[in-house]
Design an enzyme around this catalytic site. Structure first.
Site, PDB file in Angstrom:
ATOM      1  N   CYS A   1       0.827  -1.188   0.000  1.00 49.18           N
ATOM      2  CA  CYS A   1       0.000   0.000   0.000  1.00 49.18           C
ATOM      3  C   CYS A   1       0.866   1.245   0.000  1.00 49.18           C
ATOM      4  CB  CYS A   1      -0.908   0.008   1.234  1.00 49.18           C
ATOM      5  SG  CYS A   1      -1.867  -1.508   1.455  1.00 49.18           S
TER       6      CYS A   1
ATOM      7  N   ASN B   1       2.013  -0.480   5.303  1.00 46.67           N
ATOM      8  CA  ASN B   1       2.426  -0.816   3.945  1.00 46.67           C
ATOM      9  C   ASN B   1       3.380  -2.001   4.026  1.00 46.67           C
ATOM     10  OD1 ASN B   1       3.369  -0.819   1.249  1.00 46.67           O
ATOM     11  ND2 ASN B   1       4.970   0.654   1.735  1.00 46.67           N
TER      12      ASN B   1
ATOM     13  N   GLU C   1       4.041  -6.602   3.854  1.00 48.75           N
ATOM     14  CA  GLU C   1       3.528  -7.959   4.062  1.00 48.75           C
ATOM     15  C   GLU C   1       4.278  -8.597   5.228  1.00 48.75           C
ATOM     16  OE1 GLU C   1       0.996  -9.089   2.536  1.00 48.75           O
ATOM     17  OE2 GLU C   1       0.872  -7.780   0.777  1.00 48.75           O
TER      18      GLU C   1
ATOM     19  N   SER D   1      11.235 -11.529  -6.948  1.00 46.15           N
ATOM     20  CA  SER D   1      12.443 -11.047  -7.611  1.00 46.15           C
ATOM     21  C   SER D   1      13.665 -11.715  -6.998  1.00 46.15           C
ATOM     22  CB  SER D   1      12.544  -9.522  -7.447  1.00 46.15           C
ATOM     23  OG  SER D   1      13.840  -9.042  -7.723  1.00 46.15           O
TER      24      SER D   1
END
Length: 618
Positions: free
Chosen positions: A2, A74, A76, A359
């Site tokens: 976010c 913001n 995880e 990534s």
């Protein structure tokens, strides 16, 4: 993933209109939902990108049932289900946001050590009238702030702070010098005057009744330790175990996901592990070029076929890139010498219906993949050279510069001209883009500000570390955090794409920083990673020439992008900090193929001027 922002005011002034403008400026980070909260002293804003629990129960700002604590978040938290089991709390959602809120209510800031993930968040305590800002251990998610003794503004993005119109749009002179030296600005400084970054592994506290900021480190990269077994076989097994666990943790999502696949060792390892632990077909994405010498498509295709992924190849010509470049430049939040490659691959990934991608970033830093590891090991072994008279060493450096002109010989001359061997200074010079003599040629006022990377590294406890671990800590704390991670965040979030980085799981990082050098680099880069994952990394991937996401910048800047470069270098030269003749001469030297003036010395300057124009920076 976010975007968060907010304004704390000592005088209880409401800043709801400004926070709404800040939300709007970073709406791209979270197009799924938005929210604000305003009370005495505090106004909070949030833009939501739904990844876990897509329902409205994940709306932010989020409050505890008693309304004491309010969070905007913001990131995880990959182990949130495990933490949730430890908590006695009336959960109303399946989000990790609510788990952080409940953990903070239960344990306070001690809960930070339980979190495994990438995150920044702000928690308002209405009882204590205090605000706490937190950033993850490795700085994967950014957090900027501005404080003037009356109010504190914070945000996930610099442009969001600027959108408040409460911050002077002025270049920070020390930040500018740092940028010219390193193609970025080392945290906690930024390119904008009086705007700071919260440092990785840190939190910041401010209270209504105290006009001061308290910042504390809650995780130290130079002090983390992990138990390491004695045999190479056991170390390989532990690396594989932690790597697979990291990848598996990062596959928890309620949205479609994929992976960036360059065809190199790191991304191939990530994709291979994903294919083994996931119960669905993995989507992979690769950039290829019309110029075959720059293309890695065949290697990525091999890995995609090996693991039967749903593979997308993004074929670029200079004209394709030229069409995309203005949008990529506009997406830059904080200027940097890198990033458009991530912007392009993120765009196509998002267009393919993927909202989260993995990534291979971080593999080089942990497993000694960059040439700088070998260079620094050699410099360490040549310390005896510094017993020679300084004048003789300077003569040797000048001779080398004449025999083999170029960037490498310029840096060797600078290294030999130091009074004594010093790891922090040697490393920082090795990582400089423009050396100080060149910076001083470009600026009206000679650079007098200290080298921020040198100061940072000297603040660390590195004396008891082996050379490769020293370089890993240095790479992670400077180039990776302030270039690679910052660019990865701003360029992927420009498309509302969340990027997760398995190599930067803190449990894997702590283990690798404890592994002896003899296991990391006995004779070739990343040998430990290759040996730990042999079934994921075929010989034709391991033994090929390393390229990474490399664009043919030098060729493009002299042809297709020549007018763009000329415009921005000319405009930058007119700004009061720069000497017109020196900057235009640098551009001329590049176009005349001066080996000491490569594209990487010019591109950051082009980016800087574009960013200043777009953001109306004085």
């Amino acid at each position: 993933m976010c975007g968060i922002n907010g304004i704390f005011s000592h005088n209880k002034q409401s800043y709801l209109p400004q926070v709404q403008q800040m939300n709007k400026a970073m709406a791209h980070r979270g197009p799924d939902d938005k929210g604000t909260f305003s009370s005495d002293y505090i106004t909070l804003g949030h833009q939501r990108l739904s990844i876990i629990d897509l329902s409205s129960a994940g709306h932010q700002p989020m409050h505890t049932p008693d309304q004491r604590y309010t969070i905007v978040y913001n990131g995880e938290i990959y182990n949130f289900p495990d933490i949730k089991k430890e908590l006695n709390y009336p959960f109303q959602s399946q989000t990790d946001t609510e788990v952080i809120l409940a953990a903070w209510q239960t344990w306070g800031n001690a809960c930070l050590h339980k979190l495994n993930g990438m995150f920044t968040f702000a928690i308002w305590d209405d009882k204590e009238k205090s605000l706490t800002l937190v950033r993850d251990r490795l700085g994967i998610k950014p957090l900027y702030y501005f404080y003037d003794n009356e109010k504190l503004l914070f945000s996930s993005e610099l442009r969001s702070l600027l959108a408040s119109n409460l911050i002077p749009r002025q270049i920070d002179p020390e930040g500018l010098t740092d940028y010219l030296r390193y193609q970025t600005v080392q945290a906690p400084n930024t390119i904008v005057k009086n705007v700071r970054m919260l440092e990785p592994g840190s939190y910041l506290e401010i209270k209504a009744d105290k006009k001061s900021l308290i910042t504390k480190k809650w995780w130290h990269i130079d002090k983390c330790q992990s138990e390491v077994p004695g045999s190479y076989q056991e170390v390989k097994a532990e690396v594989a175990k932690r790597f697979y666990a990291s990848v598996e943790r990062r596959l928890v999502a309620d949205v479609p996901f994929g992976a960036f696949l360059s065809g190199g060792i790191d991304s191939s390892a990530v994709v291979g592990a994903m294919a083994q632990v996931s119960n669905r077909q993995v989507k992979t994405f690769n950039i290829s070029f019309a110029e075959k010498e720059f293309s890695e498509a065949k290697y990525a295709s091999h890995i995609a076929q090996l693991h039967q992924t749903d593979h997308t190849e993004i074929n670029l010509s200079p004209n394709d890139f030229l069409r995309e470049l203005p949008n990529a430049l506009n997406a830059i939040d904080h200027p940097s010498g890198d990033g458009p490659n991530t912007w392009v691959v993120s765009k196509v990934t998002k267009q393919a219906g993927v909202t989260m991608a993995l990534s291979g970033l971080g593999g080089d830093e942990l497993f000694a993949g960059y040439p700088i590891f070998n260079r620094m090991a050699k410099l360490e072994s040549y310390k005896a050279l510094y017993r020679l008279p300084l004048g003789l060493r300077k003569t040797l450096g000048s001779a080398l510069q004449k025999v083999k002109p170029g960037v490498a010989s310029n840096k060797m001359k600078a290294l030999l001209s130091l009074k004594n061997y010093d790891f922090a200074t040697q490393y920082s010079i090795s990582r400089q883009v423009l050396l100080d003599d060149r910076v001083n040629q470009l600026l009206h006022t000679p650079a007098q500000s200290p080298h921020l990377p040198i100061e940072l590294l000297k603040s660390f406890s590195l004396n008891d570390k082996s050379i490769l671990t020293k370089v890993s800590i240095s790479e992670v704390s400077t180039y990776m955090q302030n270039v690679l991670l910052r660019d990865s965040d701003q360029m992927s979030m420009a498309h509302a794409l969340e990027v997760r980085v398995p190599f930067l799981d803190h449990e894997l990082v702590e283990f690798m920083l404890s592994v002896p050098d003899k296991f990391k680099y006995p004779h070739s880069p990343k040998k430990l990673l290759v040996d730990a994952l042999p079934h994921l990394l075929p010989d034709y991937i391991v033994n090929r020439q390393k390229m990474g996401f490399v664009f043919p910048w030098s060729e493009w800047l002299k042809k297709d992008l020549y007018e763009l470069g000329t415009h921005h270098i000319s405009q930058l030269a007119q700004r009061p900090y720069f000497k017109v003749d020196a900057l235009t001469d640098l551009w001329t030297q590049f176009n005349n193929n001066n080996p000491s003036v490569t594209y990487s010395r010019l591109w950051p300057l082009i980016v800087l001027n574009h960013w200043m124009e777009k953001n109306e920076i004085d």
